[in-house]
Design an enzyme around this catalytic site. Structure first.
Site, mmCIF file in Angstrom:
data_model
loop_
_atom_site.group_PDB
_atom_site.id
_atom_site.type_symbol
_atom_site.label_atom_id
_atom_site.label_comp_id
_atom_site.label_asym_id
_atom_site.label_seq_id
_atom_site.Cartn_x
_atom_site.Cartn_y
_atom_site.Cartn_z
ATOM 1 C CE LYS A 186 2.559 -1.643 10.257
ATOM 2 N NZ LYS A 186 2.368 -0.420 11.015
ATOM 3 C CB SER A 192 0.971 1.517 13.951
ATOM 4 O OG SER A 192 0.534 0.454 13.133
#
Length: 628
Positions: free
Chosen positions: A193, A394
């Site tokens: 991330k 996401s």
């Protein structure tokens, strides 16, 4: 007394001036509305002119009234992808359309998957006997991806071609923030991330580099494959791998290189190109910028409505960053989208739903609100099929888990199953000026988050635990939807971004296909016969519906054409700076746990309009609530 009279006259004059300005604005808008409506009756024989002065997006942003009032709307036009594809497909069966002209001089690009869809439509039109002619002063990756599908490609002899490929550098702010004394309090889950890396590192982490190299390698190979298939005579790879040598050998004449490498068919200026097209489709009898008979794009779209035979299948669009509230198109506002879904459930004639996603994600809370609304549709036995566009990562993938079946394109950017939150504090910066914080606490969280004195360890633990809990929820949702264990999802999660092909192999999507494939699958699941259905796009109404075509035409400034290598480099430089400011502004303005893939890039390539106002938002953020 005389002074009072003068002051009163002055105030009256100001009032009269404001009324006059308001009237001018009103009648100006009315004039624009009346003069700019598409005229379907104006269609005549000629070439369908696709003068793409802007970007191709999934859903154009809502017009901004403040831009109209200030006259500062300098954004390029946003063309809806489905309208462009439908116009090209409609032209294939329209005898009035003798050819298709691509004027790409001011084309600002689009997502790779979107451009692939447009290219496929151009191929269908050519197969139906419609020649396609392309012109630009300068071609780069996006414009050439479309031009490669043309029957003939023209290039201005003073222009050129450059292929940059996907990838590039990101800006890292850790050093600057240290100098300014700004602390980025970062809470995240996911080895890959990397959205928060610019605020915690001065370079790219090995994990982020690994993921980016894999993704960009696939996208570049796919781009090369499509362009080479569309134009097999073009010698692209050697030029793309070593452009400096080719430019040096040609003495800097990139147009000469383009001819030598068979990247284009003709060298000629715009006037010569127009005369050539006029020889093919006829000369325009009325004075206009084009010397050939042309068909206006907006007029043709208005004259070519989508087929409405059969049962309707509702299409919900989730495009842009996912945010709370009911803001207009351009952002995927959860309240507005959920409301559209609930309205669709009240319409008995809608037999299924297709959810078209083109989003890098955003607020986890907002993503869940959309997902829950879709689950209500499933409770009513309404089939739900997901169609991924350029990006569905996401929070975009969070929404996709509600689908019965997920389609993606090979170049779709998806995955990025991970969450994060960023909150700035200024204890170091303020301490330099002698500003400190002190007080009495009745609990460990009294006065927190303390943006002046720094966050307490208790608050850091709570915020990190909340982010970890959100990630756990995300993993469980994906596991339940895709028939996997949480451990399996965690292995392919960790915030890693995947291309559509790899995502299919990993079981994150069910198959390859576009919106038409999703509609066909939804119809099959609803028990509808082939051809006995049509899409019913559940689009929001613009809040400023009196403003035509997403803006006021008479105040819109055209996007400048790229005419050479220097202009190309300058334009990319401005875009990078604007995107950096927009990213910084956005991160400081978000108030929720984020399931957002910043490394995926924007879902749609919009004009970056960040200004110094991001500083005001940064200061205002100090008084906002902590992430949920």
């Amino acid at each position: 007394m005389q002074f009072a009279r003068a002051a009163w006259k002055f105030l009256v004059a100001i009032k009269d001036g404001m009324v006059l300005i308001a009237m001018l604005l009103f009648f100006g808008a009315l004039y624009a509305l009346l003069s700019s409506q598409p005229n379907s009756a104006a269609i005549r024989d000629g070439a369908l002119l696709l003068d793409l002065n802007g970007v191709i997006v999934e859903e154009p942003a809502a017009p901004k009234i403040e831009d109209f009032l200030s006259g500062s709307s300098d954004s390029p036009r946003e063309y809806r992808l489905r309208d462009v594809v439908h116009a090209i497909d409609a032209s294939a069966a329209d005898d009035r359309v003798k050819a298709i002209v691509l004027d790409l001089g001011r084309f600002a690009g689009g997502g790779q998957t979107s451009l692939t869809d447009v290219g496929a439509a151009l191929d269908r039109a050519k197969k139906a006997g419609k020649p396609v002619y392309a012109f630009a002063s300068f071609y780069s990756d996006d414009s050439y991806q479309l031009a490669a599908h043309a029957t003939q490609i023209w290039l201005d002899p003073m222009g050129g071609i450059i292929f940059a490929g996907p990838g590039g550098n990101r800006l890292y702010y850790k050093g600057l923030m240290d100098e300014l004394g700004v602390t980025a309090n970062i809470y995240r889950v996911g080895t890959y991330k990397s959205a928060v890396e610019p605020y915690m590192r001065s370079d790219q982490s090995p994990a982020a580099r690994e993921a980016s190299q894999a993704l960009y390698g696939v996208l570049w190979d796919s781009w090369l494959g499509e362009v080479t298939k569309a134009r097999p005579q073009a010698v692209i790879r050697p030029f793309a791998d070593d452009p400096a040598t080719f430019a040096r050998t040609a003495g800097g004449d990139l147009a000469k290189v383009a001819m030598q490498q068979k990247l284009v068919d003709k060298l000629g200026d715009k006037t010569a190109f127009d005369r050539f097209v006029a020889e093919q489709v006829g000369t325009d009898e009325t004075p206009s910028p084009d010397s050939f008979k042309s068909i206006d794009y907006d007029d043709f779209v208005a004259a070519s409505p989508v087929d409405s035979n059969g049962s309707p299948i509702g299409v919900i669009t989730v495009a842009g960053e996912i945010v709370d509230g009911k803001t207009g198109p351009g952002m995927a506002a959860s309240g507005r989208i959920a409301e559209q879904i609930y309205k669709a459930l009240d319409e008995d004639e809608i037999k299924a739903l297709v959810v078209r996603i083109d989003s890098p994600g955003g607020s986890a809370f907002a993503s869940e609100e959309i997902r829950l609304a879709l689950l209500e549709a499933r409770k009513k036995k309404l089939p739900i099929v997901v169609s991924m566009g350029d990006v569905a990562a996401s929070g975009g993938y969070w929404v996709a888990t509600a689908g019965d079946h997920i389609f993606a394109e090979p170049d779709t950017i998806t995955g990025s199953i991970g969450v994060f939150a960023v909150l700035p504090s200024f204890e170091k910066a303020l301490a330099k000026w002698g500003v400190t914080a002190d007080g009495v606490q009745t609990t460990p969280l009294s006065g927190e988050p303390n943006f002046v004195g720094g966050f307490s360890e208790d608050l850091n633990v709570i915020l990190q635990s909340g982010v970890e809990n959100s990630y756990g929820d995300f993993v469980k949702l994906v596991a339940a939807a895709r028939g996997k264990t949480p451990t399996e999802v965690d292995t392919i999660g960790q915030g890693r971004v995947w291309d559509g092909g790899t995502a299919r192999q990993l079981g994150l999507v069910d198959g390859f296909g576009g919106i038409e494939d999703a509609l066909a699958e939804a119809a099959r699941r609803a028990g509808l016969a082939e051809g006995d259905y049509h899409p019913q796009y559940l689009d929001p109404q613009s809040r400023f519906s009196w403003i035509p075509f997403g803006g006021i035409p008479f105040i819109r400034q055209e996007n400048h054409a790229v005419t050479g290598i220097v202009g190309w480099a300058a334009k990319r430089q401005k875009a990078i700076v604007g995107q950096a400011l927009t990213t910084a502004q956005g991160l400081m303005a978000r108030e929720d746990v984020q399931a957002l893939c910043l490394e995926c890039g924007p879902a749609t390539r919009r004009n970056s309009s960040a200004t110094a106002s991001w500083i005001d938002r940064l200061l205002a953020y100090s008084f906002s609530s902590a992430p949920r």
